[in-house]
Design a protein around this motif. Structure first.
Motif, PDB file in Angstrom:
ATOM      1  N   GLY A  37       0.766  -1.235   0.000  1.00 24.72           N
ATOM      2  CA  GLY A  37       0.000   0.000   0.000  1.00 24.72           C
ATOM      3  C   GLY A  37       0.795   1.283   0.000  1.00 24.72           C
ATOM      4  N   VAL A  38       2.085   1.233  -0.374  1.00 19.80           N
ATOM      5  CA  VAL A  38       2.893   2.459  -0.382  1.00 19.80           C
ATOM      6  C   VAL A  38       2.568   3.328  -1.588  1.00 19.80           C
ATOM      7  CG1 VAL A  38       5.227   3.385  -0.503  1.00 19.80           C
ATOM      8  CG2 VAL A  38       4.745   1.399   0.933  1.00 19.80           C
ATOM      9  N   HIS A  39       2.478   2.729  -2.754  1.00 19.67           N
ATOM     10  CA  HIS A  39       2.287   3.478  -3.996  1.00 19.67           C
ATOM     11  C   HIS A  39       0.905   3.253  -4.608  1.00 19.67           C
ATOM     12  CE1 HIS A  39       6.506   4.484  -3.791  1.00 19.67           C
ATOM     13  NE2 HIS A  39       6.840   3.202  -3.791  1.00 19.67           N
ATOM     14  N   GLY A  40      -0.047   2.831  -3.822  1.00 21.23           N
ATOM     15  CA  GLY A  40      -1.393   2.596  -4.312  1.00 21.23           C
ATOM     16  C   GLY A  40      -2.215   1.926  -3.222  1.00 21.23           C
ATOM     17  N   PRO A  41      -3.450   1.566  -3.508  1.00 26.46           N
ATOM     18  CA  PRO A  41      -4.306   0.928  -2.499  1.00 26.46           C
ATOM     19  C   PRO A  41      -3.686  -0.352  -1.935  1.00 26.46           C
ATOM     20  CG  PRO A  41      -5.606   1.634  -4.388  1.00 26.46           C
ATOM     21  CD  PRO A  41      -4.164   1.813  -4.775  1.00 26.46           C
ATOM     22  N   GLY A  42      -3.845  -0.522  -0.634  1.00 25.14           N
ATOM     23  CA  GLY A  42      -3.330  -1.728  -0.001  1.00 25.14           C
ATOM     24  C   GLY A  42      -4.307  -2.892  -0.067  1.00 25.14           C
ATOM     25  N   ILE A  43      -5.558  -2.621  -0.436  1.00 21.29           N
ATOM     26  CA  ILE A  43      -6.578  -3.654  -0.593  1.00 21.29           C
ATOM     27  C   ILE A  43      -7.262  -3.437  -1.933  1.00 21.29           C
ATOM     28  CG2 ILE A  43      -8.617  -4.744   0.427  1.00 21.29           C
ATOM     29  CD1 ILE A  43      -7.886  -3.356   3.062  1.00 21.29           C
ATOM     30  N   VAL A  44      -7.342  -4.474  -2.742  1.00 25.77           N
ATOM     31  CA  VAL A  44      -7.982  -4.345  -4.050  1.00 25.77           C
ATOM     32  C   VAL A  44      -8.980  -5.486  -4.239  1.00 25.77           C
ATOM     33  CG1 VAL A  44      -7.663  -4.184  -6.540  1.00 25.77           C
ATOM     34  CG2 VAL A  44      -5.919  -3.257  -5.015  1.00 25.77           C
ATOM     35  N   PHE A  45     -10.223  -5.111  -4.511  1.00 26.88           N
ATOM     36  CA  PHE A  45     -11.287  -6.066  -4.788  1.00 26.88           C
ATOM     37  C   PHE A  45     -11.591  -6.041  -6.279  1.00 26.88           C
ATOM     38  CE2 PHE A  45     -11.912  -4.415  -0.515  1.00 26.88           C
ATOM     39  CZ  PHE A  45     -12.095  -5.567   0.259  1.00 26.88           C
ATOM     40  N   ALA A  46     -11.640  -7.205  -6.907  1.00 27.51           N
ATOM     41  CA  ALA A  46     -12.046  -7.324  -8.309  1.00 27.51           C
ATOM     42  C   ALA A  46     -13.391  -8.052  -8.340  1.00 27.51           C
ATOM     43  CB  ALA A  46     -11.005  -8.089  -9.104  1.00 27.51           C
ATOM     44  N   LEU A  47     -14.415  -7.380  -8.811  1.00 28.05           N
ATOM     45  CA  LEU A  47     -15.757  -7.955  -8.850  1.00 28.05           C
ATOM     46  C   LEU A  47     -16.095  -8.349 -10.277  1.00 28.05           C
ATOM     47  CD1 LEU A  47     -17.620  -5.409  -6.516  1.00 28.05           C
ATOM     48  CD2 LEU A  47     -16.135  -7.344  -5.904  1.00 28.05           C
ATOM     49  N   LEU A  48     -16.104  -9.653 -10.543  1.00 26.67           N
ATOM     50  CA  LEU A  48     -16.460 -10.170 -11.860  1.00 26.67           C
ATOM     51  C   LEU A  48     -17.980 -10.278 -11.959  1.00 26.67           C
ATOM     52  CD1 LEU A  48     -13.776 -12.991 -12.076  1.00 26.67           C
ATOM     53  CD2 LEU A  48     -13.697 -10.743 -13.176  1.00 26.67           C
ATOM     54  N   VAL A  49     -18.553  -9.577 -12.933  1.00 30.99           N
ATOM     55  CA  VAL A  49     -20.004  -9.446 -12.982  1.00 30.99           C
ATOM     56  C   VAL A  49     -20.554 -10.052 -14.272  1.00 30.99           C
ATOM     57  CG1 VAL A  49     -21.947  -7.867 -12.801  1.00 30.99           C
ATOM     58  CG2 VAL A  49     -19.783  -7.309 -11.692  1.00 30.99           C
ATOM     59  N   GLY A  50     -21.494 -10.998 -14.124  1.00 30.11           N
ATOM     60  CA  GLY A  50     -22.149 -11.551 -15.295  1.00 30.11           C
ATOM     61  C   GLY A  50     -22.247 -13.068 -15.219  1.00 30.11           C
TER      62      GLY A  50
END
Length: 242
Positions: free
Chosen positions: A229-242
């Motif tokens: 999380g130093v150079h961007g979000p420390g938690i990332v959620f990817a929601l696959l929809v469909g």
């Protein structure tokens, strides 16, 4: 007259420099006991080989490989049936994380979620809707940034987000956590399927920024200490929809 002498001196220095370069390269060839090559090598093939350009996974294989690769990099993947599921997921995560400030792209898909009605305790801002607002500062303060991915790549486990006036890169770069919504028709097998769209568009039609996100920010110094999380979000959620 002085100008002519200066130009002549520059030309002499250039010739001397080129002579030294030639002597240097000739000396390397002599030490290697090989003739010096001056012609560029032939390149009979350009780009990826044909078999790779034809390589494709099925929709379920794309989901499977994207999930494995994205999670291996520290990201979190959820498969959701529709945007109602997306709304419920975002609402649940915002409440779980006690999010008080949320920033989203100014796109119709996110407006249709009407998150303001579900998250009354949180302040939800829409990127670039107020000319007087310091949006980069607001993004840095946000607990969650919400974006709709333009593309995703299963083979690399990457999400592609393009910059535009209504889709500032700060929304995906600066908040503590990022939620990226990926419609399944935008999930590709190979990175080349995404890059070719930019080639076809031409330089004049390229977006201001093209960002590839492969999980949370990860940084390591020379002592091999990994920091998230130093150079961007420390938690990332990817929601696959469909």
């Amino acid at each position: 007259m002085a100008k002519d002498k200066h130009s002549e001196w520059l030309a002499q220095m250039d010739e001397a420099s080129k002579a030294k370069q030639q002597a240097f390269m000739e000396d390397i060839a002599r030490r290697l006991k090989q003739p010096r090559t001056t012609a560029p090598p032939a390149h009979p093939f350009r780009g990826a080989p044909e078999y790779w350009q034809e390589f494709q996974w099925s929709p379920e294989e794309r989901i499977e490989h994207f999930t494995a690769n994205f999670e291996a990099a520290g990201g979190i993947v959820a498969r959701l049936a529709d945007m109602d599921g997306v709304k419920a997921y975002i609402t649940g995560k915002a409440e779980e994380m006690l999010a008080r400030y949320i920033l989203r792209q100014n796109v119709p898909e996110l407006a249709a979620l009407r998150l303001e009605e579900e998250l009354a305790e949180a302040q939800i801002s829409v990127w670039n809707t107020d000319a007087e607002e310091a949006w980069k500062d607001r993004a840095a303060e946000a607990d969650i940034g919400i974006v709709v991915a333009d593309y995703a790549v299963a083979y690399t486990g990457s999400i592609t987000v393009l910059s535009a006036p209504e889709k500032g890169r700060s929304v995906s770069l600066l908040p503590t956590a990022l939620i990226a919504i990926i419609p399944l028709d935008r999930l590709k097998t190979r990175l080349g399927e995404v890059l070719v769209t930019f080639d076809k568009a031409g330089q004049g039609a390229l977006p201001a920024g093209i960002h590839f996100i492969s999980g949370p920010s990860r940084s390591a110094d020379i002592e091999n200490d990994l920091t998230i999380g130093v150079h961007g979000p420390g938690i990332v959620f990817a929601l696959l929809v469909g």
